[in-house]
Design a protein around this motif. Structure first.
Motif, PDB file in Angstrom:
ATOM      1  N   GLU A  42       0.849  -1.189   0.000  1.00 39.04           N
ATOM      2  CA  GLU A  42       0.000   0.000   0.000  1.00 39.04           C
ATOM      3  C   GLU A  42       0.887   1.242   0.000  1.00 39.04           C
ATOM      4  N   VAL A  43       0.656   2.115  -0.954  1.00 45.43           N
ATOM      5  CA  VAL A  43       1.385   3.375  -1.021  1.00 45.43           C
ATOM      6  C   VAL A  43       0.402   4.490  -0.677  1.00 45.43           C
ATOM      7  N   ASN A  44       0.661   5.177   0.433  1.00 43.79           N
ATOM      8  CA  ASN A  44      -0.218   6.255   0.880  1.00 43.79           C
ATOM      9  C   ASN A  44       0.324   7.572   0.330  1.00 43.79           C
ATOM     10  N   LEU A  45      -0.348   8.096  -0.682  1.00 44.23           N
ATOM     11  CA  LEU A  45       0.088   9.333  -1.324  1.00 44.23           C
ATOM     12  C   LEU A  45      -0.449  10.572  -0.616  1.00 44.23           C
ATOM     13  N   ILE A  46      -1.328  10.380   0.362  1.00 45.93           N
ATOM     14  CA  ILE A  46      -1.887  11.510   1.098  1.00 45.93           C
ATOM     15  C   ILE A  46      -0.892  12.002   2.142  1.00 45.93           C
ATOM     16  N   GLU A  47      -0.229  11.060   2.843  1.00 46.97           N
ATOM     17  CA  GLU A  47       0.752  11.428   3.865  1.00 46.97           C
ATOM     18  C   GLU A  47       2.011  11.968   3.205  1.00 46.97           C
ATOM     19  N   GLN A  48       2.618  12.921   3.873  1.00 44.86           N
ATOM     20  CA  GLN A  48       3.903  13.446   3.416  1.00 44.86           C
ATOM     21  C   GLN A  48       4.903  13.318   4.545  1.00 44.86           C
ATOM     22  N   PRO A  49       6.009  12.647   4.412  1.00 43.67           N
ATOM     23  CA  PRO A  49       6.433  11.965   3.203  1.00 43.67           C
ATOM     24  C   PRO A  49       5.571  10.723   2.933  1.00 43.67           C
ATOM     25  N   THR A  50       5.601  10.262   1.703  1.00 47.84           N
ATOM     26  CA  THR A  50       4.822   9.096   1.281  1.00 47.84           C
ATOM     27  C   THR A  50       5.207   7.881   2.113  1.00 47.84           C
ATOM     28  N   VAL A  51       4.199   7.122   2.547  1.00 51.65           N
ATOM     29  CA  VAL A  51       4.433   5.924   3.351  1.00 51.65           C
ATOM     30  C   VAL A  51       4.083   4.701   2.507  1.00 51.65           C
ATOM     31  N   THR A  52       5.001   3.736   2.476  1.00 56.12           N
ATOM     32  CA  THR A  52       4.757   2.481   1.770  1.00 56.12           C
ATOM     33  C   THR A  52       4.652   1.374   2.808  1.00 56.12           C
ATOM     34  N   ARG A  53       3.449   0.791   2.918  1.00 59.87           N
ATOM     35  CA  ARG A  53       3.204  -0.284   3.887  1.00 59.87           C
ATOM     36  C   ARG A  53       3.147  -1.611   3.152  1.00 59.87           C
ATOM     37  N   VAL A  54       3.844  -2.582   3.721  1.00 54.23           N
ATOM     38  CA  VAL A  54       3.875  -3.931   3.165  1.00 54.23           C
ATOM     39  C   VAL A  54       3.102  -4.819   4.128  1.00 54.23           C
ATOM     40  N   PHE A  55       2.054  -5.478   3.626  1.00 53.72           N
ATOM     41  CA  PHE A  55       1.235  -6.344   4.471  1.00 53.72           C
ATOM     42  C   PHE A  55       1.626  -7.798   4.263  1.00 53.72           C
ATOM     43  N   LEU A  56       1.997  -8.460   5.356  1.00 53.37           N
ATOM     44  CA  LEU A  56       2.321  -9.875   5.316  1.00 53.37           C
ATOM     45  C   LEU A  56       1.048 -10.683   5.455  1.00 53.37           C
ATOM     46  N   GLU A  57       1.100 -11.957   5.062  1.00 51.66           N
ATOM     47  CA  GLU A  57      -0.091 -12.803   5.153  1.00 51.66           C
ATOM     48  C   GLU A  57      -0.619 -12.807   6.592  1.00 51.66           C
ATOM     49  N   PRO A  58      -1.939 -12.810   6.761  1.00 49.38           N
ATOM     50  CA  PRO A  58      -2.522 -12.762   8.101  1.00 49.38           C
ATOM     51  C   PRO A  58      -2.211 -14.021   8.900  1.00 49.38           C
ATOM     52  N   VAL A  59      -2.254 -13.879  10.214  1.00 46.28           N
ATOM     53  CA  VAL A  59      -1.988 -15.006  11.097  1.00 46.28           C
ATOM     54  C   VAL A  59      -3.089 -15.063  12.160  1.00 46.28           C
TER      55      VAL A  59
END
Length: 100
Positions: free
Chosen positions: A70-87
């Motif tokens: 997920e790349v959040n273009l609203i936040e500055q600086p841009t935040v890139t979140r990587v989601f791992l498989e759920p547990v």
């Protein structure tokens, strides 16, 4: 590039009743480009009472696949979140006791 690694965790009781659902944040890591389907090697997750924590006992590492980026273009600086498989963690079976 810096990535924030996250993982959905469902905590259930022995009857498989959902007690809570949380997003566990593994933290921010510097890495080359990551892709959906890639694997990440990290400590297993466990429970200390009802809190999700790393199980840092010897031999308790596991591999999780990257499910979404997920790349959040609203936040500055841009935040890139990587989601791992759920547990899914079961209270009583995934308790690790005291954490140092």
């Amino acid at each position: 590039m810096r990535y924030q690694f996250c993982q959905y965790v469902t905590i259930v009781d022995m009857s498989d009743e959902i007690l809570s659902e949380v997003i566990f944040e593994h933290g921010e890591f510097e890495s080359n480009a990551v892709a959906i389907g890639s694997s990440v090697l990290i400590h297993q997750l466990g429970l200390k009472q009802f809190d999700v924590v790393y199980d840092k006992r010897e031999g308790k590492t596991t591999r999780y696949k990257i499910e979404d980026i997920e790349v959040n273009l609203i936040e500055q600086p841009t935040v890139t979140r990587v989601f791992l498989e759920p547990v899914r963690l079961i209270v009583g079976q995934h308790d690790i006791g005291e954490v140092e």
